[in-house]
Design a protein around this motif. Structure first.
Motif, mmCIF file in Angstrom:
data_model
loop_
_atom_site.group_PDB
_atom_site.id
_atom_site.type_symbol
_atom_site.label_atom_id
_atom_site.label_comp_id
_atom_site.label_asym_id
_atom_site.label_seq_id
_atom_site.Cartn_x
_atom_site.Cartn_y
_atom_site.Cartn_z
ATOM 1 N N ASP A 71 2.154 0.877 6.505
ATOM 2 C CA ASP A 71 1.073 0.200 6.155
ATOM 3 C C ASP A 71 1.163 -0.735 4.830
ATOM 4 O O ASP A 71 0.866 -0.412 4.004
ATOM 5 C CB ASP A 71 0.006 1.122 6.184
ATOM 6 C CG ASP A 71 -1.285 0.457 6.029
ATOM 7 O OD1 ASP A 71 -1.445 -0.693 6.084
ATOM 8 O OD2 ASP A 71 -2.398 1.326 5.854
ATOM 9 N N PRO A 72 1.890 -1.923 5.462
ATOM 10 C CA PRO A 72 2.056 -3.005 4.125
ATOM 11 C C PRO A 72 0.788 -3.123 3.420
ATOM 12 O O PRO A 72 0.937 -3.443 2.281
ATOM 13 C CB PRO A 72 2.646 -4.158 4.779
ATOM 14 C CG PRO A 72 3.045 -3.695 6.281
ATOM 15 C CD PRO A 72 1.955 -2.434 6.518
ATOM 16 N N VAL A 73 -0.254 -3.238 4.084
ATOM 17 C CA VAL A 73 -1.357 -3.679 3.199
ATOM 18 C C VAL A 73 -1.816 -2.452 2.148
ATOM 19 O O VAL A 73 -2.060 -2.773 1.152
ATOM 20 C CB VAL A 73 -2.888 -3.742 4.236
ATOM 21 C CG1 VAL A 73 -4.119 -4.187 3.474
ATOM 22 C CG2 VAL A 73 -2.238 -4.873 5.386
ATOM 23 N N ASN A 74 -1.789 -1.375 2.375
ATOM 24 C CA ASN A 74 -2.151 -0.162 1.580
ATOM 25 C C ASN A 74 -0.805 0.260 0.906
ATOM 26 O O ASN A 74 -0.599 1.206 0.097
ATOM 27 C CB ASN A 74 -2.728 1.087 2.260
ATOM 28 C CG ASN A 74 -4.225 0.418 2.723
ATOM 29 O OD1 ASN A 74 -4.794 -0.117 1.869
ATOM 30 N ND2 ASN A 74 -4.376 0.963 3.932
ATOM 31 N N GLY A 75 0.413 -0.357 1.164
ATOM 32 C CA GLY A 75 1.403 0.047 0.331
ATOM 33 C C GLY A 75 2.086 1.360 0.838
ATOM 34 O O GLY A 75 2.670 1.955 0.031
ATOM 35 N N GLU A 277 9.885 -8.481 9.654
ATOM 36 C CA GLU A 277 8.715 -8.562 8.563
ATOM 37 C C GLU A 277 9.626 -8.874 7.361
ATOM 38 O O GLU A 277 8.921 -9.138 6.332
ATOM 39 C CB GLU A 277 8.254 -6.999 8.351
ATOM 40 C CG GLU A 277 7.925 -6.624 9.649
ATOM 41 C CD GLU A 277 7.124 -5.311 9.422
ATOM 42 O OE1 GLU A 277 6.907 -4.529 8.566
ATOM 43 O OE2 GLU A 277 6.706 -4.913 10.833
ATOM 44 N N GLU A 280 7.672 -11.854 5.531
ATOM 45 C CA GLU A 280 6.431 -11.527 4.985
ATOM 46 C C GLU A 280 6.288 -10.712 3.720
ATOM 47 O O GLU A 280 5.227 -10.295 3.165
ATOM 48 C CB GLU A 280 5.544 -10.660 6.167
ATOM 49 C CG GLU A 280 5.350 -11.339 7.466
ATOM 50 C CD GLU A 280 4.883 -10.401 8.774
ATOM 51 O OE1 GLU A 280 4.531 -9.493 8.376
ATOM 52 O OE2 GLU A 280 5.232 -10.958 9.857
ATOM 53 N N ASP A 283 5.739 -8.224 -1.559
ATOM 54 C CA ASP A 283 5.461 -7.020 -2.518
ATOM 55 C C ASP A 283 6.795 -6.620 -2.720
ATOM 56 O O ASP A 283 7.781 -6.608 -1.976
ATOM 57 C CB ASP A 283 4.702 -6.067 -1.948
ATOM 58 C CG ASP A 283 3.266 -6.412 -1.847
ATOM 59 O OD1 ASP A 283 2.863 -7.418 -2.205
ATOM 60 O OD2 ASP A 283 2.491 -5.513 -1.171
ATOM 61 N N TYR A 286 7.332 -3.579 -0.631
ATOM 62 C CA TYR A 286 7.443 -3.800 0.935
ATOM 63 C C TYR A 286 8.844 -4.291 1.105
ATOM 64 O O TYR A 286 9.624 -3.714 2.130
ATOM 65 C CB TYR A 286 6.412 -4.962 1.319
ATOM 66 C CG TYR A 286 6.272 -5.293 2.664
ATOM 67 C CD1 TYR A 286 6.840 -4.463 3.578
ATOM 68 C CD2 TYR A 286 5.387 -6.431 3.078
ATOM 69 C CE1 TYR A 286 6.703 -4.885 4.866
ATOM 70 C CE2 TYR A 286 5.215 -6.406 4.188
ATOM 71 C CZ TYR A 286 5.752 -5.888 5.331
ATOM 72 O OH TYR A 286 5.532 -6.048 6.741
#
Lengths: 325, 252
Positions: A71-75, A277, A280, A283, A286
């Motif tokens: 879950d890249p959004v929540n790290g 990925e 993208e 972070d 990430y």
């Protein structure tokens, strides 16, 4: 008298040796440097992967391997599904490609007449030269619809109650990825097996034949036992290619990081997630997680190779007593 | 004297190269018949014709008639595999199956014939190894690799393998040419013992060997048979000048 002869005979030889040594030394130095270069490069790559992935390693620890959450959004990062996808798709590929390849190789060397075996052998090798993106495109437009319509639908209708074949026939997914990989590694395994099989000494074949072996029995008693370890080596090379293959896999596997029992379900692979990925990954964590996936791919390839080599050693070492020269 | 093998006008080719140009001879039961001649004279081709091994080479061709125990082995009704099962063959170099144990090497011919009974196999393996004069050397390590033996032992293992299927005829294609003198001597002694039960045809480029072990000798030259007689006659009073030249070492 003896001493005289010794002196006379050693002097000229000593001289010519003295002349040869520098050339020998230079040759040794060149080959040694080439060898050392590869080892240093490998060491540097591993070192760099370790360094760059340390952020992710520190944060997720061993959970990175077992967790399926990506879950890249929540790290939150876990590579379980990717590892699963890579290993399972490669195993499917090996299971399908091995019998086909050995069959082709045996046909080309033992059965087909020369006017047929030469061009067919060439065509098979040509398959290895097709870029993987072409396999991927062909996979999406031709192969996947075919699989969906003529393989997944009928099998799903009949055996849908078995978890292995459950779920909707999407076409894309683990099975398609495994099949595409199988097609891609068939030329490798075939070419190596063919070379190994044709290097089996005639004397071995004739030994079996003179005992009254039929064509199949010659293959079973003389050819295959002799070629076994070489063919297994070819299979390892094929597996190496399957584990690392990126483009064709990502185009047909479905790119969904899930572990499902069904072969028809979409999945993902380690190489595919890195390729997809990387751009993208803005972070640090990430990026670090993706690099750790790369490190694990390295490790998985290494372990699979080791296991395969152990397997070869255990089946091909033959009976006790070894070989006397 | 009963004639086991009758060869009538046999011609053989490798591609366009004719290696046998009409060979006719008869081979006696329970005797050792040696085929001698310079390299390339067709002696190996000849014995490979006797168990239909010549034709397995791509482009090879055979014409003529060979009767073994009155059966025409080149008749269309005959399966070459069946012929090879009944005739043992030993090659120039020892060729045991490298991935098999000593036991399985000897048993392989029987297994090809469908024998699976452990007791039958065990007895046949011991009997064949005894006949090949190898039993005492290997009886404690039958489960070792055939390749763990010395060259001479490997060749005797191959002889045992050929004997295990109880053939009437044993073909030997320069069986000692890759062996040291002591191993050669053992093979020669073995041939002497084996002729009690088998008809042996042996190709050799070693004339002393032919003189020592054979009852009959055929001298081949350029694909033709020059002289065929009792060994003693060939070596003491050859009728043909070319035979004399060859055995006295003037050519070849």
């Amino acid at each position: 008298m003896d001493k005289d002869i010794k002196k006379k005979s050693t002097t000229p030889r000593g001289k010519s040796n003295a002349k040869k040594i520098p050339l020998d030394k230079i040759f040794q130095a060149i080959t040694f440097t080439a060898c050392l270069g590869v080892i240093l490069l490998l060491g540097f790559i591993i070192f760099k992967l370790f360094m760059e992935s340390s952020l992710s390693v520190d944060k997720f620890g061993f959970k990175f391997i077992t967790s399926m959450e990506w879950d890249p959004v929540n790290g939150e990062f876990g590579a379980g599904a990717y590892i699963f996808g890579t290993i399972v798709s490669s195993l499917i590929a090996i299971l399908i490609a091995t019998p086909v390849s050995v069959g082709i190789a045996l046909y080309l060397t033992e059965i087909a007449p020369p006017w047929l075996s030469t061009p067919v052998g060439f065509l098979v090798e040509l398959l290895a030269a097709i870029p993987s993106v072409i396999y991927g495109l062909w996979g999406i437009f031709v192969f996947v619809p075919f699989i969906r319509q003529y393989i997944q639908k009928p099998i799903g209708d009949l055996f849908g109650w078995i978890p292995l074949f459950s779920g909707p026939p999407l076409g894309i997914g683990m099975l398609s990825a495994g099949l595409i990989l199988a097609i891609m590694i068939i030329p490798i395994i075939t070419a190596i097996s063919r070379d190994i099989i044709s290097s089996v000494p005639t004397l071995q074949r004739e030994g079996a034949m003179a005992l009254g072996a039929t064509r199949w029995e010659v293959i079973k008693y003389a050819t295959l036992p002799f070629a076994k370890s070489g063919i297994l080596g070819g299979i390892i090379l094929g597996m190496g290619r399957a584990l690392g293959e990126t483009m064709a896999v990502t185009m047909v596997i479905g790119n969904r990081p899930e572990i499902k029992a069904s072969l028809f379900a979409p999945a993902h692979s380690m190489a595919a997630v890195i390729a997809n990925e990387f751009t993208e990954a803005t972070d640090d964590i990430y990026l670090s997680a993706l690099i750790e996936v790369g490190l694990l791919l390295f490790l998985v390839t290494f372990i699979m190779n080791g296991l395969a080599r152990f397997f070869i050693w255990s089946v091909a070492r033959g009976p006790k007593g070894g070989i006397r020269q | 004297m009963e004639k086991v093998i009758q060869v009538n006008d046999v011609k053989a080719w490798y591609g366009s190269l004719q290696t046998l140009k009409g060979i006719s001879l008869e081979i006696s039961k329970n005797r050792v018949t040696a085929i001698i001649g310079p390299s390339g004279c067709g002696k190996s081709t000849f014995i490979r014709c006797l168990n239909r091994m010549h034709e397995v080479v791509p482009g090879a061709k055979v014409e003529g008639k060979i009767l073994i125990n009155k059966t025409d082995i080149y008749s269309t009704q005959v399966d070459p595999v069946e012929i090879r099962r009944r005739i043992g063959m030993v090659f120039q170099k020892p060729n045991p199956f490298p991935t098999m144990t000593i036991y399985n090497n000897v048993a392989s011919g029987l297994k090809l014939n469908g024998v699976n009974n452990k007791k039958v196999l065990g007895e046949a393996v011991e009997k064949s190894l005894r006949r090949a004069a190898l039993w005492d050397e290997v009886k404690d390590r039958l489960n070792h690799s055939g390749m763990s033996l010395s060259g001479g032992q490997q060749q005797r293992l191959c002889i045992a393998r050929a004997l295990a299927v109880e053939p009437d005829i044993l073909l030997m294609d320069e069986p000692a040419s890759a062996l040291d003198p002591i191993s050669t001597l053992r093979i020669e002694e073995l041939v002497q013992e084996l002729k009690q039960q088998y008809t042996i045809v042996i190709v050799t480029h070693n004339m002393q060997q032919a003189a020592r072990i054979s009852d009959y000798t055929a001298f081949f030259l350029n694909g033709e048979i020059i002289e065929y007689d009792i060994t003693e006659n060939i070596f003491t009073k050859p009728k043909d000048k070319r035979t004399e030249d060859y055995i006295t070492g003037r050519f070849g």
